[in-house]
Design a protein around this motif. Structure first.
Motif, PDB file in Angstrom:
ATOM      1  N   SER A  51       1.838 -15.000  50.752  1.00 38.35           N
ATOM      2  CA  SER A  51       0.731 -15.378  49.869  1.00 38.35           C
ATOM      3  C   SER A  51      -0.533 -14.600  50.219  1.00 38.35           C
ATOM      4  N   ALA A  52      -0.760 -14.362  51.507  1.00 35.14           N
ATOM      5  CA  ALA A  52      -1.938 -13.584  51.920  1.00 35.14           C
ATOM      6  C   ALA A  52      -1.832 -12.142  51.418  1.00 35.14           C
ATOM      7  N   GLN A  53      -0.633 -11.549  51.523  1.00 32.41           N
ATOM      8  CA  GLN A  53      -0.441 -10.188  51.034  1.00 32.41           C
ATOM      9  C   GLN A  53      -0.638 -10.097  49.520  1.00 32.41           C
ATOM     10  N   ALA A  54      -0.279 -11.154  48.822  1.00 30.80           N
ATOM     11  CA  ALA A  54      -0.455 -11.169  47.367  1.00 30.80           C
ATOM     12  C   ALA A  54      -1.895 -11.470  46.987  1.00 30.80           C
ATOM     13  N   GLY A  55      -2.693 -11.944  47.956  1.00 27.95           N
ATOM     14  CA  GLY A  55      -4.087 -12.245  47.669  1.00 27.95           C
ATOM     15  C   GLY A  55      -4.274 -13.516  46.873  1.00 27.95           C
ATOM     16  N   THR A  71       8.760 -13.643  43.249  1.00 28.00           N
ATOM     17  CA  THR A  71       8.392 -13.626  44.660  1.00 28.00           C
ATOM     18  C   THR A  71       7.575 -12.394  45.022  1.00 28.00           C
ATOM     19  N   ARG A  72       7.447 -11.471  44.092  1.00 30.93           N
ATOM     20  CA  ARG A  72       6.578 -10.305  44.285  1.00 30.93           C
ATOM     21  C   ARG A  72       5.356 -10.521  43.408  1.00 30.93           C
ATOM     22  N   ILE A  73       4.320 -11.031  44.009  1.00 36.15           N
ATOM     23  CA  ILE A  73       3.121 -11.389  43.271  1.00 36.15           C
ATOM     24  C   ILE A  73       2.026 -10.404  43.646  1.00 36.15           C
ATOM     25  N   VAL A  74       1.479  -9.763  42.651  1.00 36.62           N
ATOM     26  CA  VAL A  74       0.455  -8.748  42.866  1.00 36.62           C
ATOM     27  C   VAL A  74      -0.909  -9.410  42.842  1.00 36.62           C
ATOM     28  N   GLU A  75      -1.746  -8.999  43.781  1.00 32.18           N
ATOM     29  CA  GLU A  75      -3.088  -9.557  43.863  1.00 32.18           C
ATOM     30  C   GLU A  75      -3.857  -9.287  42.577  1.00 32.18           C
TER      31      GLU A  75
END
Length: 142
Positions: A51-55, A71-75
């Motif tokens: 979640s932190a990596q996705a912002g 599961t690949r969520i872009v910020e």
């Protein structure tokens, strides 16, 4: 799967039994629900890292992963300071428009303003609101 609802406080519990987990959901209101479950420390760390990596918050990450199978969520791009300032100013203008509309409606109900005059003024306010919305849309695009 069982659903239990208490009529006293509108709290409910949903039990889902699966691979070594039990998830309980307590619904305190009709707008939101509290969902809690246990996971291992390693999984918890991976979840927070993802979640932190996705912002995004862990809540948003989980909602996207579970409800949208993502599961690949872009910020998401954060709005610029100028856009935030513009949005704040437009929100204040919108509040002022609502106050003017309320005053117009009150005057029409009191008989100091004809219905046609009131409707004409409110149409003008709607036009201003549309222009403000266009300004926000234009600012977001570039």
């Amino acid at each position: 799967m069982a659903w239990h609802e208490s009529k006293a406080d509108y709290a409910s519990t949903l039990n889902i039994r699966g691979a070594n987990t039990t998830m309980k959901q307590k619904r305190a209101s009709t707008k939101t629900a509290v969902v809690s479950f246990r996971i291992g420390n390693e999984a918890y760390d991976r979840l927070n890292q993802a979640s932190a990596q996705a912002g995004v918050s862990t809540k948003v990450w989980l909602e996207e992963a579970i409800l949208n199978n993502r599961t690949r969520i872009v910020e998401r791009a954060k709005p610029s300071a100028d856009l935030r300032t513009l949005a704040t100013q437009i929100n204040r203008m919108g509040n002022n428009l609502n106050q003017v509309a309320h005053t117009l409606n009150s005057a029409q109900l009191a008989g100091t303003l004809s219905r046609d005059e009131c409707l004409q003024a409110i149409e003008g306010l709607d036009h201003i609101r549309a222009l403000l919305n266009e300004t926000i849309t234009y600012a977001r695009q570039g």
